[in-house]
Design a protein around this motif. Structure first.
Motif, PDB file in Angstrom:
ATOM      1  N   LEU A  14      -2.285   8.784   4.419  1.00 59.66           N
ATOM      2  CA  LEU A  14      -1.037   9.207   3.779  1.00 59.66           C
ATOM      3  C   LEU A  14      -1.258  10.466   2.947  1.00 59.66           C
ATOM      4  O   LEU A  14      -0.392  11.345   2.901  1.00 59.66           O
ATOM      5  N   ASP A  15      -2.404  10.574   2.308  1.00 60.41           N
ATOM      6  CA  ASP A  15      -2.712  11.775   1.522  1.00 60.41           C
ATOM      7  C   ASP A  15      -2.879  13.016   2.389  1.00 60.41           C
ATOM      8  O   ASP A  15      -2.838  14.132   1.887  1.00 60.41           O
ATOM      9  N   GLU A  28      -6.499  -0.914   3.573  1.00 57.95           N
ATOM     10  CA  GLU A  28      -5.571  -0.227   2.680  1.00 57.95           C
ATOM     11  C   GLU A  28      -6.074   1.163   2.284  1.00 57.95           C
ATOM     12  O   GLU A  28      -5.299   2.119   2.249  1.00 57.95           O
ATOM     13  N   ARG A  29      -7.345   1.287   1.974  1.00 60.80           N
ATOM     14  CA  ARG A  29      -7.896   2.589   1.554  1.00 60.80           C
ATOM     15  C   ARG A  29      -7.775   3.620   2.685  1.00 60.80           C
ATOM     16  O   ARG A  29      -7.468   4.783   2.439  1.00 60.80           O
ATOM     17  N   THR A  84      -4.175   4.807   2.691  1.00 56.01           N
ATOM     18  CA  THR A  84      -3.934   5.737   1.579  1.00 56.01           C
ATOM     19  C   THR A  84      -4.518   7.109   1.896  1.00 56.01           C
ATOM     20  O   THR A  84      -3.863   8.137   1.663  1.00 56.01           O
ATOM     21  N   ASP A  85      -5.724   7.150   2.437  1.00 54.27           N
ATOM     22  CA  ASP A  85      -6.348   8.430   2.798  1.00 54.27           C
ATOM     23  C   ASP A  85      -5.521   9.168   3.847  1.00 54.27           C
ATOM     24  O   ASP A  85      -5.312  10.372   3.754  1.00 54.27           O
ATOM     25  N   THR A 116       0.830  -1.204   0.000  1.00 55.94           N
ATOM     26  CA  THR A 116       0.000   0.000   0.000  1.00 55.94           C
ATOM     27  C   THR A 116       0.867   1.257   0.000  1.00 55.94           C
ATOM     28  O   THR A 116       0.622   2.191  -0.774  1.00 55.94           O
ATOM     29  N   GLU A 149       2.774   1.572  -3.454  1.00 62.20           N
ATOM     30  CA  GLU A 149       1.888   2.057  -4.520  1.00 62.20           C
ATOM     31  C   GLU A 149       1.549   3.529  -4.314  1.00 62.20           C
ATOM     32  O   GLU A 149       1.514   4.303  -5.276  1.00 62.20           O
ATOM     33  N   TRP A 150       1.305   3.939  -3.073  1.00 63.76           N
ATOM     34  CA  TRP A 150       1.007   5.340  -2.774  1.00 63.76           C
ATOM     35  C   TRP A 150       2.198   6.211  -3.147  1.00 63.76           C
ATOM     36  O   TRP A 150       2.029   7.259  -3.780  1.00 63.76           O
ATOM     37  N   ARG A 203       2.217   9.187  -6.037  1.00 68.40           N
ATOM     38  CA  ARG A 203       2.405  10.578  -5.584  1.00 68.40           C
ATOM     39  C   ARG A 203       3.830  11.079  -5.846  1.00 68.40           C
ATOM     40  O   ARG A 203       4.185  12.164  -5.410  1.00 68.40           O
TER      41      ARG A 203
END
Length: 170
Positions: free
Chosen positions: A128-129, A121-122, A125-126, A18, A21-22, A26
């Motif tokens: 990390l954003d 995982e989602r 990702t959120d 995860t 890929e992030w 980015r």
């Protein structure tokens, strides 16, 4: 730097994949991960399987954020050094651990407001954003409070935990 750690016992490719890929999506080149016994083919992050304890501490000190499994060593080190930590607990149902104690650990620390948790995982990702949002972390003291020491002493001596405002007094 973003420091990712999964411990040394078993692989945790769901977390590492995860983050990898992030980082690729980015264009992040500031991610370093201690990956343990992983076989995942990393493309976007720097990795090492294992690092010694002093290097681990140095990585946590240098990090702007720590991303980790819900292992006590990772959590306590990050909190002692006043670092923001996002944890993703391993799940037994996915073969990531023998039981779900990491989920219980993550829930307990999250309830205290000390860590952020991503169960999926989602969610990771959120989070990390949103790393650029300032999230100060209070340092965990190096010593236990007198109340905690007394509560532990009482438990050892009597085998019972007292509750209430005077629970630590003998």
């Amino acid at each position: 730097m973003i420091f990712v750690t999964v411990g040394t016992q078993v692989q945790f490719d769901r977390l590492i994949r995860t983050v990898d890929e992030w980082a690729g999506a980015r264009a992040r080149s500031d991610v370093f991960a201690q990956i343990g016994p992983s076989n995942y083919p990393f493309k976007h992050i720097r990795t090492e399987r294992f690092i010694d304890p002093s290097r681990f501490k140095s990585c946590v000190e240098a990090a702007s954020v720590v991303i980790a499994h819900a292992g006590m060593g990772s959590i306590i080190t990050a909190l002692e050094l006043g670092k923001r930590i996002i944890v993703m607990p391993r799940r037994a149902s996915l073969g990531e651990h023998r039981n779900d104690h990491q989920i219980a650990t993550a829930k307990q620390f999250a309830a205290q407001g000390r860590i952020e948790v991503a169960f999926e995982e989602r969610e990771l990702t959120d989070k990390l954003d949103q790393l650029d949002i300032v999230n100060r972390c209070e340092r965990l003291g190096g010593e236990a409070s007198p109340q905690l020491i007394m509560a532990i002493r009482n438990f050892i001596e009597t085998g019972h935990v007292r509750s209430g405002p005077n629970s630590a007094s003998a």
